[in-house]
Design a protein around this motif. Structure first.
Motif, PDB file in Angstrom:
ATOM      1  N   THR A 244       0.825  -1.206   0.000  1.00 29.92           N
ATOM      2  CA  THR A 244       0.000   0.000   0.000  1.00 29.92           C
ATOM      3  C   THR A 244       0.857   1.253   0.000  1.00 29.92           C
ATOM      4  OG1 THR A 244      -1.736  -1.199   1.194  1.00 29.92           O
ATOM      5  CG2 THR A 244      -1.847   1.204   1.211  1.00 29.92           C
TER       6      THR A 244
ATOM      7  N   ASN B 230       0.747   4.015  -2.932  1.00 27.04           N
ATOM      8  CA  ASN B 230       0.558   5.453  -2.736  1.00 27.04           C
ATOM      9  C   ASN B 230       1.583   6.272  -3.504  1.00 27.04           C
ATOM     10  OD1 ASN B 230      -1.591   5.058  -0.967  1.00 27.04           O
ATOM     11  ND2 ASN B 230      -0.332   5.145   0.863  1.00 27.04           N
TER      12      ASN B 230
ATOM     13  N   ASN C 185      -4.912   2.583   9.193  1.00 25.67           N
ATOM     14  CA  ASN C 185      -4.830   3.618   8.161  1.00 25.67           C
ATOM     15  C   ASN C 185      -4.429   3.029   6.822  1.00 25.67           C
ATOM     16  OD1 ASN C 185      -4.598   6.405   7.118  1.00 25.67           O
ATOM     17  ND2 ASN C 185      -2.416   5.937   7.061  1.00 25.67           N
ATOM     18  N   LYS C 186      -3.472   2.101   6.835  1.00 27.40           N
ATOM     19  CA  LYS C 186      -3.025   1.502   5.581  1.00 27.40           C
ATOM     20  C   LYS C 186      -4.124   0.659   4.946  1.00 27.40           C
ATOM     21  CE  LYS C 186       0.943   3.008   4.427  1.00 27.40           C
ATOM     22  NZ  LYS C 186       0.626   4.333   4.968  1.00 27.40           N
TER      23      LYS C 186
ATOM     24  N   GLU D 159      -6.243   3.053   3.102  1.00 25.05           N
ATOM     25  CA  GLU D 159      -5.551   3.507   1.898  1.00 25.05           C
ATOM     26  C   GLU D 159      -5.504   2.412   0.846  1.00 25.05           C
ATOM     27  OE1 GLU D 159      -2.648   6.839   4.015  1.00 25.05           O
ATOM     28  OE2 GLU D 159      -1.791   4.937   3.346  1.00 25.05           O
ATOM     29  N   CYS D 160      -5.414   1.160   1.288  1.00 26.02           N
ATOM     30  CA  CYS D 160      -5.444   0.035   0.351  1.00 26.02           C
ATOM     31  C   CYS D 160      -6.785  -0.003  -0.386  1.00 26.02           C
ATOM     32  CB  CYS D 160      -5.204  -1.272   1.103  1.00 26.02           C
ATOM     33  SG  CYS D 160      -5.229  -2.743   0.061  1.00 26.02           S
TER      34      CYS D 160
ATOM     35  N   ASP E  82      -8.718   2.525  -0.881  1.00 21.68           N
ATOM     36  CA  ASP E  82      -8.687   3.654  -1.812  1.00 21.68           C
ATOM     37  C   ASP E  82      -8.039   3.248  -3.130  1.00 21.68           C
ATOM     38  OD1 ASP E  82      -9.829   5.376   0.033  1.00 21.68           O
ATOM     39  OD2 ASP E  82      -7.904   6.188   0.726  1.00 21.68           O
ATOM     40  N   LEU E  83      -6.971   2.444  -3.040  1.00 21.93           N
ATOM     41  CA  LEU E  83      -6.219   2.055  -4.232  1.00 21.93           C
ATOM     42  C   LEU E  83      -6.951   1.017  -5.076  1.00 21.93           C
ATOM     43  CD1 LEU E  83      -2.638   1.763  -2.642  1.00 21.93           C
ATOM     44  CD2 LEU E  83      -3.347   3.464  -4.332  1.00 21.93           C
TER      45      LEU E  83
ATOM     46  N   GLN F 145      -3.846  11.240   8.791  1.00 20.48           N
ATOM     47  CA  GLN F 145      -4.588  10.792   7.609  1.00 20.48           C
ATOM     48  C   GLN F 145      -5.985  10.303   8.000  1.00 20.48           C
ATOM     49  OE1 GLN F 145      -3.346  11.516   4.735  1.00 20.48           O
ATOM     50  NE2 GLN F 145      -1.380  12.082   5.620  1.00 20.48           N
TER      51      GLN F 145
ATOM     52  N   ARG G  42      -9.603  11.812   6.909  1.00 19.22           N
ATOM     53  CA  ARG G  42     -10.631  10.955   6.304  1.00 19.22           C
ATOM     54  C   ARG G  42     -11.980  11.168   7.001  1.00 19.22           C
ATOM     55  NH1 ARG G  42     -10.167   6.713   3.029  1.00 19.22           N
ATOM     56  NH2 ARG G  42      -7.910   6.594   3.404  1.00 19.22           N
TER      57      ARG G  42
ATOM     58  N   ASP H  17       6.793   6.801   2.504  1.00 19.59           N
ATOM     59  CA  ASP H  17       5.380   7.078   2.239  1.00 19.59           C
ATOM     60  C   ASP H  17       4.863   8.187   3.151  1.00 19.59           C
ATOM     61  OD1 ASP H  17       2.689   6.806   1.387  1.00 19.59           O
ATOM     62  OD2 ASP H  17       2.302   5.328   2.956  1.00 19.59           O
TER      63      ASP H  17
ATOM     64  N   ARG I 100       3.669  12.044   2.095  1.00 20.11           N
ATOM     65  CA  ARG I 100       2.347  12.535   2.489  1.00 20.11           C
ATOM     66  C   ARG I 100       2.454  13.865   3.242  1.00 20.11           C
ATOM     67  NH1 ARG I 100      -2.882   9.875   1.616  1.00 20.11           N
ATOM     68  NH2 ARG I 100      -2.315   7.958   0.532  1.00 20.11           N
TER      69      ARG I 100
END
Length: 599
Positions: free
Chosen positions: A172, A176, A279-280, A283-284, A286-287, A420, A424, A534, A538
């Protein structure tokens, strides 16, 4: 349909092939091995798919071709390997016409994207680095978009490991970074991410499927349940509660809120890893797409419910009871946010960050409260905390033990994660999401406990008008020098000075970030290095090329330099795969060369 004969090249006479048993056809194409065995003619790529050794130097017995370098064995008729670590040998068409042997030097697949997708699954399942690298390269060459590769690898990782892990975090983090990476680094990033996911899943139990509750309780109830099940460490109940929230159509912001509330019931859980993994996971999704939220988000619950909180640590209890401080401050948050001025544009982030670096935990808490009263929103608090944590790394004293880098690293990546997650959640409701802000309080105390790492503080190059004129001024020369620094050990300060030089001269921050990524991706990097880059990118995005932004990238460069160089074995694997896929010969010596050496 007949295949056009113009696509074929002559390999030799059938009589010659029978006499010699094998021939090698050279030309503008890759070298082709032509074999006569048991009355049949076969044509294969002459390069062993493992390391490129010429297969004509191997042996053939009972329809099996054996490479004499690492003893990989292949089915002569299909090119398929008997040893999965070696991968299959590409084959091409061979025909006999009027006593002459002709081969069609085209190696390809009817659907290259589908072929390499399957090969990537094979490589992931069997942890085959070379196969993974070739499959990633093959997919990109076939036009598969990098996010689609990330999705395939992420879903493999979710399905083949019962819980989130470092592999998915690395994937992830690199996902990003893809938008700022050039083509070459994109290949390396996807390879490293896939390789680490495969290693993380190796020997692990697959994920057990759990389902949502049949009822659809309101989010407030689900939030209370999730906190309860997390507190009593009831994983199945917690997962089903979260799945119910997903099935009910809860927004990403609402899902972030309920997970963060449950996680922050323990302070700085698992040294910050628990919140960082949450959090990751977001974000995963999101990807790879929010249609996969029900598969991805529950993967973090296992660690969340078993995590050990800082309240169980002596350092957080003595000589100052930091947990009590956090609890008292958290109790004041509802009133603080209720009376906070309804304003936008609070901008004292840097000043608050400096206060968070203080030596008095009570004063640190007071500074956070004062910021809220002055109009700071939760996201403002998170941003200030992340910058302060970056300064811990930027000022890390190299007289400390090397392992102490990780203490500073954990606070920084945790602070980035809470920032982050607060972004969100992003609510303007003064009464909402108060529990999430507890994560800032915990991060501030973790930052306080790491203060010894800056005694004495390392100097930050470029501050106070420090001259850097002894360094190159040209942007490309600076980046070359920076990569050279990562080739040598203990070059932390020089790496920081080069980053400062690049940014103070106003050169492209994007190209500098790409250089830092290149430095990372050529290493056999540890889990934390990917997190640092990462998180740094950010946070740099919050500040841009300002003094604060410069400090953040200096922090990243210092950490990476402290952990470089490594053996770079994975870079060699990626390079071998790339050369094989592009048709290059890894062994260029000819028969005449061998004769000269042995003569």
């Amino acid at each position: 349909m007949d295949i056009p004969t113009t696509d074929f090249v002559r390999a030799g006479s059938l009589e010659e092939l029978k006499a010699k048993g094998r021939l090698v056809v050279h030309g503008p194409h890759r070298p082709i091995l032509v074999v006569h065995d048991k009355g049949r003619v076969f044509a294969l790529d002459n390069r062993c798919p493992h390391m490129g050794f010429p297969l004509d130097r191997g042996s053939i017995e009972d329809g099996t071709l054996t490479c004499h370098w690492h003893h990989a064995r292949f089915d002569l008729a299909s090119g398929c390997t008997f040893d999965l670590w070696a991968d299959d040998v590409p084959t091409c068409l061979a025909e006999v016409r009027d006593g002459e042997v002709w081969v069609r030097p085209i190696f390809g697949y009817a659907d290259p994207a589908a072929h390499w997708c399957q090969r990537l699954d094979d490589g992931l399942a069997h942890v085959l680095g070379l196969v993974i690298a070739k499959a990633v390269h093959g997919q990109l060459a076939a036009g598969v978009l990098p996010p689609d590769v990330v999705r395939q690898v992420a879903l493999f990782g979710i399905q083949n490991r019962d819980g989130w892990g470092v592999g998915l975090t690395i994937l992830t983090a690199l996902g990003n970074l893809l938008p700022v990476l050039p083509e070459e680094e994109t290949y390396l990033a996807l390879f490293h991410g896939a390789r680490r996911v495969a290693a993380d899943c190796d020997g692990q139990a697959p994920r057990r499927r759990r389902v949502a509750l049949a009822s659809r309780s309101d989010l407030a109830t689900l939030k209370r349940w999730l906190r309860r099940w997390t507190t009593v460490r009831h994983r199945e109940a917690a997962e089903r509660t979260l799945l119910t929230a997903v099935a009910a159509g809860a927004s990403p912001a609402a899902l972030a809120d309920i997970l963060l509330a449950a996680d922050t019931d323990r302070a700085f859980a698992d040294g910050g890893h628990s919140l960082d993994f949450i959090n990751k996971a977001f974000e995963c999704v999101d990807l790879i797409g929010w249609g996969h939220a029900d598969a991805v988000l529950p993967a973090v619950v296992g660690q969340m419910v078993t995590a050990r909180g800082a309240e169980e640590s002596t350092a957080w209890r003595q000589p100052v009871d930091l947990i009590a401080l956090c609890t008292e401050a958290a109790a004041e948050l509802p009133d603080l946010f209720a009376t906070r001025p309804n304003m936008h544009g609070w901008s004292d982030h840097a000043a608050l960050a400096q206060a968070l670096l203080g030596d008095d935990p009570m004063a640190i808490m007071d500074a956070l409260k004062a910021a809220i009263r002055a109009g700071a929103a939760p996201t403002d608090l998170g941003r200030s905390l992340a910058y302060a944590a970056a300064l811990r790394l930027a000022r890390f004293g190299t007289a400390n033990e090397h392992a102490d880098w990780e203490t500073a690293h954990h606070v920084f990546t945790y602070a980035n994660a809470i920032h982050q997650m607060l972004k969100r959640i992003g609510t303007t409701d003064r009464d909402g999401h108060i529990e999430a802000v507890r994560g800032v309080l915990h991060g501030a105390m973790a930052l306080y406990l790491a203060r010894y790492l800056n005694v004495p503080p390392a100097r930050i190059p470029g501050d106070g008008g420090e001259p850097l004129d002894d360094l190159p001024a040209n942007a490309e020369e600076i980046r070359v020098a920076l990569l050279d620094v990562f080739d040598r050990q203990r070059q932390v300060d020089l790496a920081a000075r080069l980053v400062a030089r690049h940014l103070t001269l106003g050169h492209s921050a994007r190209s500098l970030i790409a250089t830092l990524a290149r430095a990372l991706l050529r290493e056999d990097a540890g889990f934390h290095a990917y997190q640092v880059l990462d998180s740094g990118v950010r946070q740099f995005g919050e500040w841009g090329n300002t003094d604060e932004g410069r400090h953040i990238l200096i922090a990243v460069a210092r950490y990476l330099a402290a952990h470089s160089p490594t053996e770079r074995a994975e870079l060699q694997t990626a390079d071998i795969a790339q050369r094989l896929m592009r048709g290059g010969e890894l062994h260029q010596d000819t028969h005449d060369d061998r004769k000269h050496r042995t003569g």
